[in-house]
Write a protein that holds these residues in place. Sequence first.
Motif, PDB file in Angstrom:
ATOM      1  N   LYS A 164     157.638 155.279 103.302  1.00  0.00           N
ATOM      2  CA  LYS A 164     157.573 154.301 102.223  1.00  0.00           C
ATOM      3  C   LYS A 164     157.086 154.950 100.935  1.00  0.00           C
ATOM      4  O   LYS A 164     156.203 155.804 100.955  1.00  0.00           O
ATOM      5  N   ASN A 165     157.688 154.533  99.823  1.00  0.00           N
ATOM      6  CA  ASN A 165     157.335 155.046  98.504  1.00  0.00           C
ATOM      7  C   ASN A 165     157.242 153.894  97.514  1.00  0.00           C
ATOM      8  O   ASN A 165     157.765 152.801  97.758  1.00  0.00           O
ATOM      9  N   SER A 166     156.615 154.159  96.394  1.00  0.00           N
ATOM     10  CA  SER A 166     156.574 153.204  95.287  1.00  0.00           C
ATOM     11  C   SER A 166     157.370 153.763  94.128  1.00  0.00           C
ATOM     12  O   SER A 166     157.284 154.957  93.815  1.00  0.00           O
ATOM     13  N   ILE A 167     158.157 152.893  93.490  1.00  0.00           N
ATOM     14  CA  ILE A 167     158.983 153.274  92.345  1.00  0.00           C
ATOM     15  C   ILE A 167     158.455 152.548  91.113  1.00  0.00           C
ATOM     16  O   ILE A 167     158.269 151.327  91.141  1.00  0.00           O
ATOM     17  N   ASP A 168     158.210 153.283  90.051  1.00  0.00           N
ATOM     18  CA  ASP A 168     157.738 152.689  88.797  1.00  0.00           C
ATOM     19  C   ASP A 168     158.377 153.464  87.657  1.00  0.00           C
ATOM     20  O   ASP A 168     157.978 154.593  87.354  1.00  0.00           O
ATOM     21  N   GLU A 169     159.409 152.890  87.054  1.00  0.00           N
ATOM     22  CA  GLU A 169     160.181 153.569  86.012  1.00  0.00           C
ATOM     23  C   GLU A 169     160.386 152.658  84.810  1.00  0.00           C
ATOM     24  O   GLU A 169     160.537 151.442  84.970  1.00  0.00           O
ATOM     25  N   GLN A 170     160.401 153.245  83.632  1.00  0.00           N
ATOM     26  CA  GLN A 170     160.742 152.517  82.417  1.00  0.00           C
ATOM     27  C   GLN A 170     161.876 153.248  81.708  1.00  0.00           C
ATOM     28  O   GLN A 170     161.917 154.481  81.693  1.00  0.00           O
ATOM     29  N   TYR A 171     162.780 152.489  81.148  1.00  0.00           N
ATOM     30  CA  TYR A 171     163.876 153.087  80.400  1.00  0.00           C
ATOM     31  C   TYR A 171     164.354 152.104  79.346  1.00  0.00           C
ATOM     32  O   TYR A 171     164.034 150.908  79.384  1.00  0.00           O
ATOM     33  N   THR A 172     165.102 152.601  78.397  1.00  0.00           N
ATOM     34  CA  THR A 172     165.675 151.755  77.349  1.00  0.00           C
ATOM     35  C   THR A 172     167.193 151.849  77.399  1.00  0.00           C
ATOM     36  O   THR A 172     167.757 152.873  77.799  1.00  0.00           O
ATOM     37  N   MET A 173     167.828 150.762  77.005  1.00  0.00           N
ATOM     38  CA  MET A 173     169.279 150.702  76.955  1.00  0.00           C
ATOM     39  C   MET A 173     169.703 149.956  75.695  1.00  0.00           C
ATOM     40  O   MET A 173     168.998 149.059  75.232  1.00  0.00           O
ATOM     41  N   ASP A 174     170.851 150.316  75.151  1.00  0.00           N
ATOM     42  CA  ASP A 174     171.337 149.640  73.943  1.00  0.00           C
ATOM     43  C   ASP A 174     172.660 148.923  74.166  1.00  0.00           C
ATOM     44  O   ASP A 174     173.257 148.410  73.228  1.00  0.00           O
ATOM     45  N   ARG A 175     173.112 148.837  75.437  1.00  0.00           N
ATOM     46  CA  ARG A 175     174.436 148.257  75.687  1.00  0.00           C
ATOM     47  C   ARG A 175     174.450 147.249  76.819  1.00  0.00           C
ATOM     48  O   ARG A 175     175.508 146.919  77.338  1.00  0.00           O
ATOM     49  N   ILE A 176     173.274 146.758  77.233  1.00  0.00           N
ATOM     50  CA  ILE A 176     173.236 145.762  78.301  1.00  0.00           C
ATOM     51  C   ILE A 176     172.508 144.520  77.805  1.00  0.00           C
ATOM     52  O   ILE A 176     172.253 144.375  76.611  1.00  0.00           O
ATOM     53  N   LYS A 177     172.124 143.633  78.696  1.00  0.00           N
ATOM     54  CA  LYS A 177     171.573 142.328  78.315  1.00  0.00           C
ATOM     55  C   LYS A 177     170.152 142.386  77.800  1.00  0.00           C
ATOM     56  O   LYS A 177     169.644 141.404  77.268  1.00  0.00           O
ATOM     57  N   LYS A 178     169.475 143.540  77.953  1.00  0.00           N
ATOM     58  CA  LYS A 178     168.148 143.719  77.374  1.00  0.00           C
ATOM     59  C   LYS A 178     167.951 145.191  77.064  1.00  0.00           C
ATOM     60  O   LYS A 178     168.642 146.050  77.621  1.00  0.00           O
ATOM     61  N   SER A 179     167.016 145.486  76.184  1.00  0.00           N
ATOM     62  CA  SER A 179     166.903 146.858  75.689  1.00  0.00           C
ATOM     63  C   SER A 179     165.762 147.651  76.307  1.00  0.00           C
ATOM     64  O   SER A 179     165.782 148.879  76.287  1.00  0.00           O
ATOM     65  N   SER A 180     164.764 146.974  76.853  1.00  0.00           N
ATOM     66  CA  SER A 180     163.612 147.663  77.433  1.00  0.00           C
ATOM     67  C   SER A 180     163.397 147.151  78.846  1.00  0.00           C
ATOM     68  O   SER A 180     163.206 145.946  79.056  1.00  0.00           O
ATOM     69  N   ILE A 181     163.421 148.069  79.812  1.00  0.00           N
ATOM     70  CA  ILE A 181     163.378 147.677  81.217  1.00  0.00           C
ATOM     71  C   ILE A 181     162.249 148.413  81.923  1.00  0.00           C
ATOM     72  O   ILE A 181     162.084 149.635  81.757  1.00  0.00           O
TER      73      ILE A 181
END
Length: 646
Positions: free
Chosen positions: A79-96
């Motif tokens: 088991k692992n934990s995933i914690d990621e942040q990224y930005t996008m300019d072409r989907i339904k939101k820009s900061s994920i």
Amino acid sequence: MKNYFLIPFLLMCSLVTLAQKQSINSPDKKLNLSVSIQDGKPFYNVTYNGLTMLEDSPFGLIADVADFSQNLKIKTTKKNSIDEQYTMDRIKKSSIHYIANELVVTLSNAQNQNIDVIFRVSNNDIGFRYQIPTFGETLSCVIEKEITGFNFPQQTTTFLTPQATPMIGWKRTKPSYEEEYIADDVMGNPSKYGVGYTFPGLFHVGENGWVLVSETGVDSKYCASHLSEGTKEGLYTIAFPNEGENNGMGSTTPSVGLPAVTPWRTLTVANNLKPIVETTIPFDLVKPLYEPSQKYNYGKSTWSWIMWQDNSINYNDQVAYIDLASELNYQFALIDGGWEKNIGYDKMEELINYAHSKNVDPFVWYNSNGSWNDAPQDPRGKMDTSIARKKEMKWLKSMGVKGLKVDFFGGDKQTTMKLYEDILSDANDYGLMIIFHGCTLPRGWERMYPNYVGSEAVLASENLIFTQRSNDLEAFSASLHPFIRNAVGSMEFGPVLLNERHNRNNDGGTIRKTSDVFQLATAVLYQNSVQMFAIAPNNLTDAPEFAIDFMKNVPTTWDETIYIDGYPGKYCVLARRHADKWYVSGINALTKPITLKVNLPMLAGKKVTEYNDDKNLISSKKETKIKKSGKAKITIQPNGAIIFVK
């Protein structure tokens, strides 16, 4: 006499049994996925808040070098934990911000060969895929079959669109993901063509359960898949492409180099529709495959072909639509199919230079075809091989073209996925954005390919020109897309038809049944970073002035998307934010007016511009104020809409 030797033996058996069942929860503990081995076969099931969303569902695969469908045991888990942040300019939101728990299950078969199955569970979303190692000196294999299935409870109804059989339809261009949806259908009903259903599929589990099924991360190393026909018991499985797709070119089964990973199978699971509409799971699970060669800018485009059709692909009519783009302050104008013959390369250079003189950048249409359909539109034979493609793209770059619309693909095989990827990769080298038409569903491509900006993969606006049925069903179809097709990827629909009659002079052809405000609402309802709008030059004088002003200002990229209310096939209200400006858009597909009490905290206490319809679908604009509580009572007419802008 007690048998003291029996106690440790029973304990050992208990531990072995325990090891053959593993589970993992979402960070908020509401979503649970359990994995088990039953008679040597692997299964998983899914619950949400204790409600069964998927009953025991099979998984595994069969390759030519190993069988991971039977005689299996769980060898290890991690088991692992995933914690990621990224930005996008072409989907339904820009900061994920993606937070998930990961379970890696290593399965071992009777030959002691191993495979890892990676499950990721975030709040409301599940992704899983297979990670295949090398087997001794074996460094490649063919995946003959995926056992992966989705086994829904009996009370489930479906919202699905059929996969088309190969080489049918106009000029033998199908499958092109352009079929009608059936809403709230009974599980197990045969699909229209008998070969299953395209991704994504939406399932309504009882009164309060919703599951959206799709896949992401498909690139040149695998084929795209679809759902099989369903059984009456509720089981749908992964199906590979049909042999006849793309005129028989290429294999139906993926060939992979080892070690390898398969695409992610995705589930969005909830007791309401908000997580379905707002999900970002197609993008959370993938990574960019290459760096952008430049900064790409998005926006709005005119498009002559949608209303003026084939006869408009001439120099003078293209000038008219370039002028329209300039008048509307749009960034782009699309020069559609047939320009090679009707305009020619020399005059195209003149036309492109004229567009630039008007501060408009061209998109240019191409036929993808080499040998897989009969679509006659030119240019043909310019996108199907690397040599031809790079020569053409070099010319396009030299002329300052910003993007291409590539059409008529007709298949999901691995060789076709490679063509998509090659077009995108080569185009990035020349600073070109890509829109696909007559094509497959995008599967995480917005994040994987930085110059990808959208796909049709829907029964889109051209059908409003072709058939009255599409007009009669326009509101019904529009109310589905935010929950299904547009929930998983950009949708280049070509919306906003302000003509009342769908022909060049607004005096004949099919009849629009929806209001002007409904058409404006689709500019917000449909998400695609480059929108090819269906506005015609005559709309500058025959459409309401407020409609033209709205279309001059509405954005095509969004920083936030919030579901407000709705039910697929009936109505939909959602809010989108661009920078600090909010657009709330609602449409009604029912036969009677609908009155809703909605909560709009983003507009609380603010004066807003309201666009609405009366009972005769006469559209108007006014200023109104939302209560400080953010609560509002709205009425939407049948085939009508409401929009708030602040």
